[in-house]
Design an enzyme around this catalytic site. Structure first.
Site, PDB file in Angstrom:
ATOM      1  N   SER A 555       0.848  -1.192   0.000  1.00  0.00           N
ATOM      2  CA  SER A 555       0.000   0.000   0.000  1.00  0.00           C
ATOM      3  C   SER A 555       0.879   1.235   0.000  1.00  0.00           C
ATOM      4  O   SER A 555       2.022   1.194   0.481  1.00  0.00           O
ATOM      5  CB  SER A 555      -0.899   0.005   1.240  1.00  0.00           C
ATOM      6  N   TYR A 568      -2.807  -0.911  10.472  1.00  0.00           N
ATOM      7  CA  TYR A 568      -2.794  -1.229   9.040  1.00  0.00           C
ATOM      8  C   TYR A 568      -1.497  -0.752   8.387  1.00  0.00           C
ATOM      9  O   TYR A 568      -0.826  -1.505   7.679  1.00  0.00           O
ATOM     10  CB  TYR A 568      -4.000  -0.587   8.359  1.00  0.00           C
TER      11      TYR A 568
END
Length: 678
Positions: A555, A568
């Site tokens: 990401s 996350y």
């Protein structure tokens, strides 16, 4: 509009081809003769409709028929130059086509044109080939059918075989068909119904005679230690050796694999005569063109230690290649095509089963089905007499036939990822599903892994049948579940080449709201999960020795610091560094490890739909339905990132264009300056 003759032919073909007792996949051919009006002259013209080259009877459609003028086909008899030049007659078929002619005429066209019957079936039933390959097949033919079915000695398919059958038919007007030595059966009739009934009569009589008269143990007594392992142990052993075997079978060119542990295969390998019979090879041309002239057979008992099995397989592979090269050298001449590869297409492992190989899953699966046919043939022939396949020199003449080579050269160019097997985690939706879809479209076989088996199988079904994709359940945070997933992948397609660590989830919370359980859950699925998947698949990639790719869908958050995202983003940073670590470690095995850093992908995302989207929208003060637009506006390109854009990058990284790239992270974020790599 399809005329009645053609419709009847297609229906007959589909019925015959749908039953594997009648013929193997893509084996045999059928025909019908009839009259149509010539659109040029307005006069009636006699035509032959015959299954074209490469088609399958069970799925035959009108477009799969070759359409030729009978008067011109029969006129070829007067210009036939003899058996030494009969290959020239195939080119002559093109001058006999009616109109555009439909499908390409096959080598068996002469058989259908020259036999004096309006309807002809040529089939490869196991029972019929058992009689055709029995040492006393001619005598058995007389015993079983009397004068209704006539023996035709072996001759390579072609124009001369058509002449031979036509002559035998004329000399035996009472006959309804023939047994083609070493090959199969041909039957005929005045009507489509009669031809089909005669074909089925021949097959039924051969089957009943074998069942009634065959000896009890046609393959010999059971061989101590070679019986089938229990199913769980059998599959575990198969999964443990499948990558090595696939790598060996791919020495000359990459192959996709198929695993079979049917009772037919296991019983054959448990019998004392299986080494002798396997060495004799297959006989029917359709069989050995798919399986090579003979298989590679492991000569160890079922419970031999795993490392001993692996070492012996390597030794046998070296011996097999030398033996195949010698076979080629014995029979090749100056006009023979170059050797097409010396690796086995069938590998037999007692107690475990059969591994078969091909340029794609369907070809690999069908090769295995053909060897099952060959086992059935050997059982019938040995039960009544002894198995006596055609001579090795004749097999070579067909395997390296100029016409067969021309057929291979006409094959379409393979897709970029042909022969490669992809395993994609979290692939039932969003980015994972888009990647799986793209890889399959580019020719890869795909294993779709997801927490939900139902969703994984549904996503796989959208890509096609099990020759294209399979769905498996996997909790990537569970080491045993990950190993089971990888075992399922290698048993489905022989191995793994492309691994996509995509499974993920996210909880959008501030530091103070994030619990230890939240932290552990996200790290278990993404950081630990990626580690477990990479570790399990690395064993496969190393055993195969075919190189490969591992991709991490990380990401932009692995380098971008945003609010309310501690667990996350931290786990994504962990994944990002796994890319660098594994690139350094696996490079010596030819395995490339790269990552992709997408921006927030809203559309189709399971993560966003499960509450992450609502939380992120609240964090940024926008409506949830506008989150994609919000993300787009903060990028340099002002474009929303979709699952397909990530799939494009995944495909590119797996191609030869990036053959020298490893340890790279590719941003797919439409330009987020704060996430630029430094």
């Amino acid at each position: 509009m399809t005329n009645a003759t053609v419709q009847s032919l297609i229906e007959r073909s589909n019925r015959l081809g749908a039953d594997p007792r009648n013929t193997n996949y893509a084996g045999g051919n059928t025909s019908a003769q009839g009259t149509e009006t010539d659109p040029v002259t307005g006069a009636d013209v006699e035509l032959l409709w015959v299954k074209g080259s490469g088609g399958d009877l069970g799925t035959l459609q009108e477009k799969g028929l070759a359409v030729l003028r009978l008067d011109r086909l029969r006129a070829l008899v007067d210009v036939y130059p003899g058996v030494e030049r009969e290959d020239e007659m195939v080119a002559a078929f093109d001058y006999c086509l009616h109109g555009r002619g439909g499908a390409a005429p096959s080598i068996d066209t002469a058989m259908h044109a020259l036999v004096d019957a309006a309807h002809v079936d040529h089939l490869h039933p196991d029972a019929g080939i058992a009689i055709a390959t029995a040492a006393d097949g001619e005598a058995l033919t007389r015993t079983i059918w009397g004068e209704r079915v006539v023996w035709v000695p072996w001759r390579r398919p072609g124009f001369q075989l058509g002449l031979d059958i036509a002559e035998i038919q004329r000399a035996n007007p009472q006959a309804v068909g023939c047994i083609l030595g070493g090959h199969g059966i041909t039957a005929w009739g005045a009507t489509s119904e009669e031809a089909e009934a005669n074909s089925l009569e021949i097959i039924r009589a051969a089957t009943e005679h074998i069942e009634t008269h065959a000896k009890a143990e046609p393959f010999g007594a059971p061989l101590d230690g070679y019986g089938a392992l229990p199913e769980a142990a059998r599959h575990a052993r198969a999964a443990a050796i499948a990558p090595l075997v696939r790598g060996l079978a791919s020495t000359d060119k990459p192959m996709v694999g198929h695993y079979t542990d049917s009772d037919v295969v296991l019983d054959f390998l448990a019998s004392s005569e299986h080494p002798r019979l396997a060495a004799l090879g297959t006989s029917c041309p359709d069989h050995f063109l798919r399986t090579k002239v003979k298989p590679m057979v492991l000569d160890l008992p079922a419970d031999a230690p795993l490392e001993q099995v692996k070492d012996r397989l390597r030794e046998l592979h070296t011996e097999y290649r030398a033996d195949y090269q010698a076979y080629y050298d014995r029979h090749a001449d100056a006009d023979s095509p170059a050797i097409r590869g010396a690796d086995p297409l069938i590998v037999l492992v007692p107690g475990v089963g059969m591994f078969s190989y091909g340029k794609d899953k369907q070809t690999a699966r069908v090769a295995g089905e053909f060897y099952v046919n060959a086992i059935n043939v050997m059982r019938g022939a040995e039960g009544l007499s002894s198995y006596a396949p055609i001579e090795e020199s004749e097999k070579f003449r067909i395997e390296y036939w100029a016409l067969e080579e021309a057929k291979l050269q006409r094959m379409p160019k393979p897709k970029p990822l042909a022969t490669r097997v992809a395993l994609v985690t979290g692939a039932a939706s969003g980015i994972g599903k888009a990647i799986a879809t793209r890889l399959a479209a580019e020719g890869a076989c795909v294993v779709i892994a997801d927490l939900s088996l139902e969703k994984a199988q549904a996503a796989a079904a959208e890509l096609g049948g099990t020759d294209v994709a399979v769905g498996v359940a996997a909790d990537v945070s569970d080491e045993d579940a990950v190993q089971a997933m990888v075992d399922a992948a290698v048993l489905a397609f022989g191995g793994v080449d492309l691994v996509v660590n995509n499974a993920g989830l996210s909880l959008s919370k501030s530091l103070l709201e994030t619990t230890a359980a939240d932290w552990d859950l996200q790290h278990d699925v993404m950081a630990k999960g990626s580690f477990l998947v990479s570790k399990a698949t690395a064993r496969v990639l190393i055993d195969q020795q075919l190189g490969g790719d591992i991709l991490y869908i990380s990401s932009k958050n692995s380098v971008f610091a945003g609010p309310n995202n501690i667990a996350y983003s931290a786990t994504k940073a962990d994944q990002a560094h796994q890319v660098r670590l594994l690139a350094a470690e696996l490079g010596e095995h030819g395995v490339r490890v790269n990552g992709i850093n997408p921006d927030g992908v809203v559309r189709g995302s399971g993560i966003f739909a499960s509450g992450w989207g609502a939380n992120r929208a609240k964090t940024y003060g926008v409506e949830e339905q506008d989150l994609g637009k919000f993300y787009a506006q903060r990028t340099i390109l002002k474009r929303e990132v979709l699952p397909e854009h990530v799939a494009n990058a995944a495909f590119a990284l797996c191609t030869s264009d990036f053959s020298h790239t490893t340890g790279l992270h590719v941003p797919v974020d439409a330009g987020v300056a704060a996430a630029f790599l430094r």
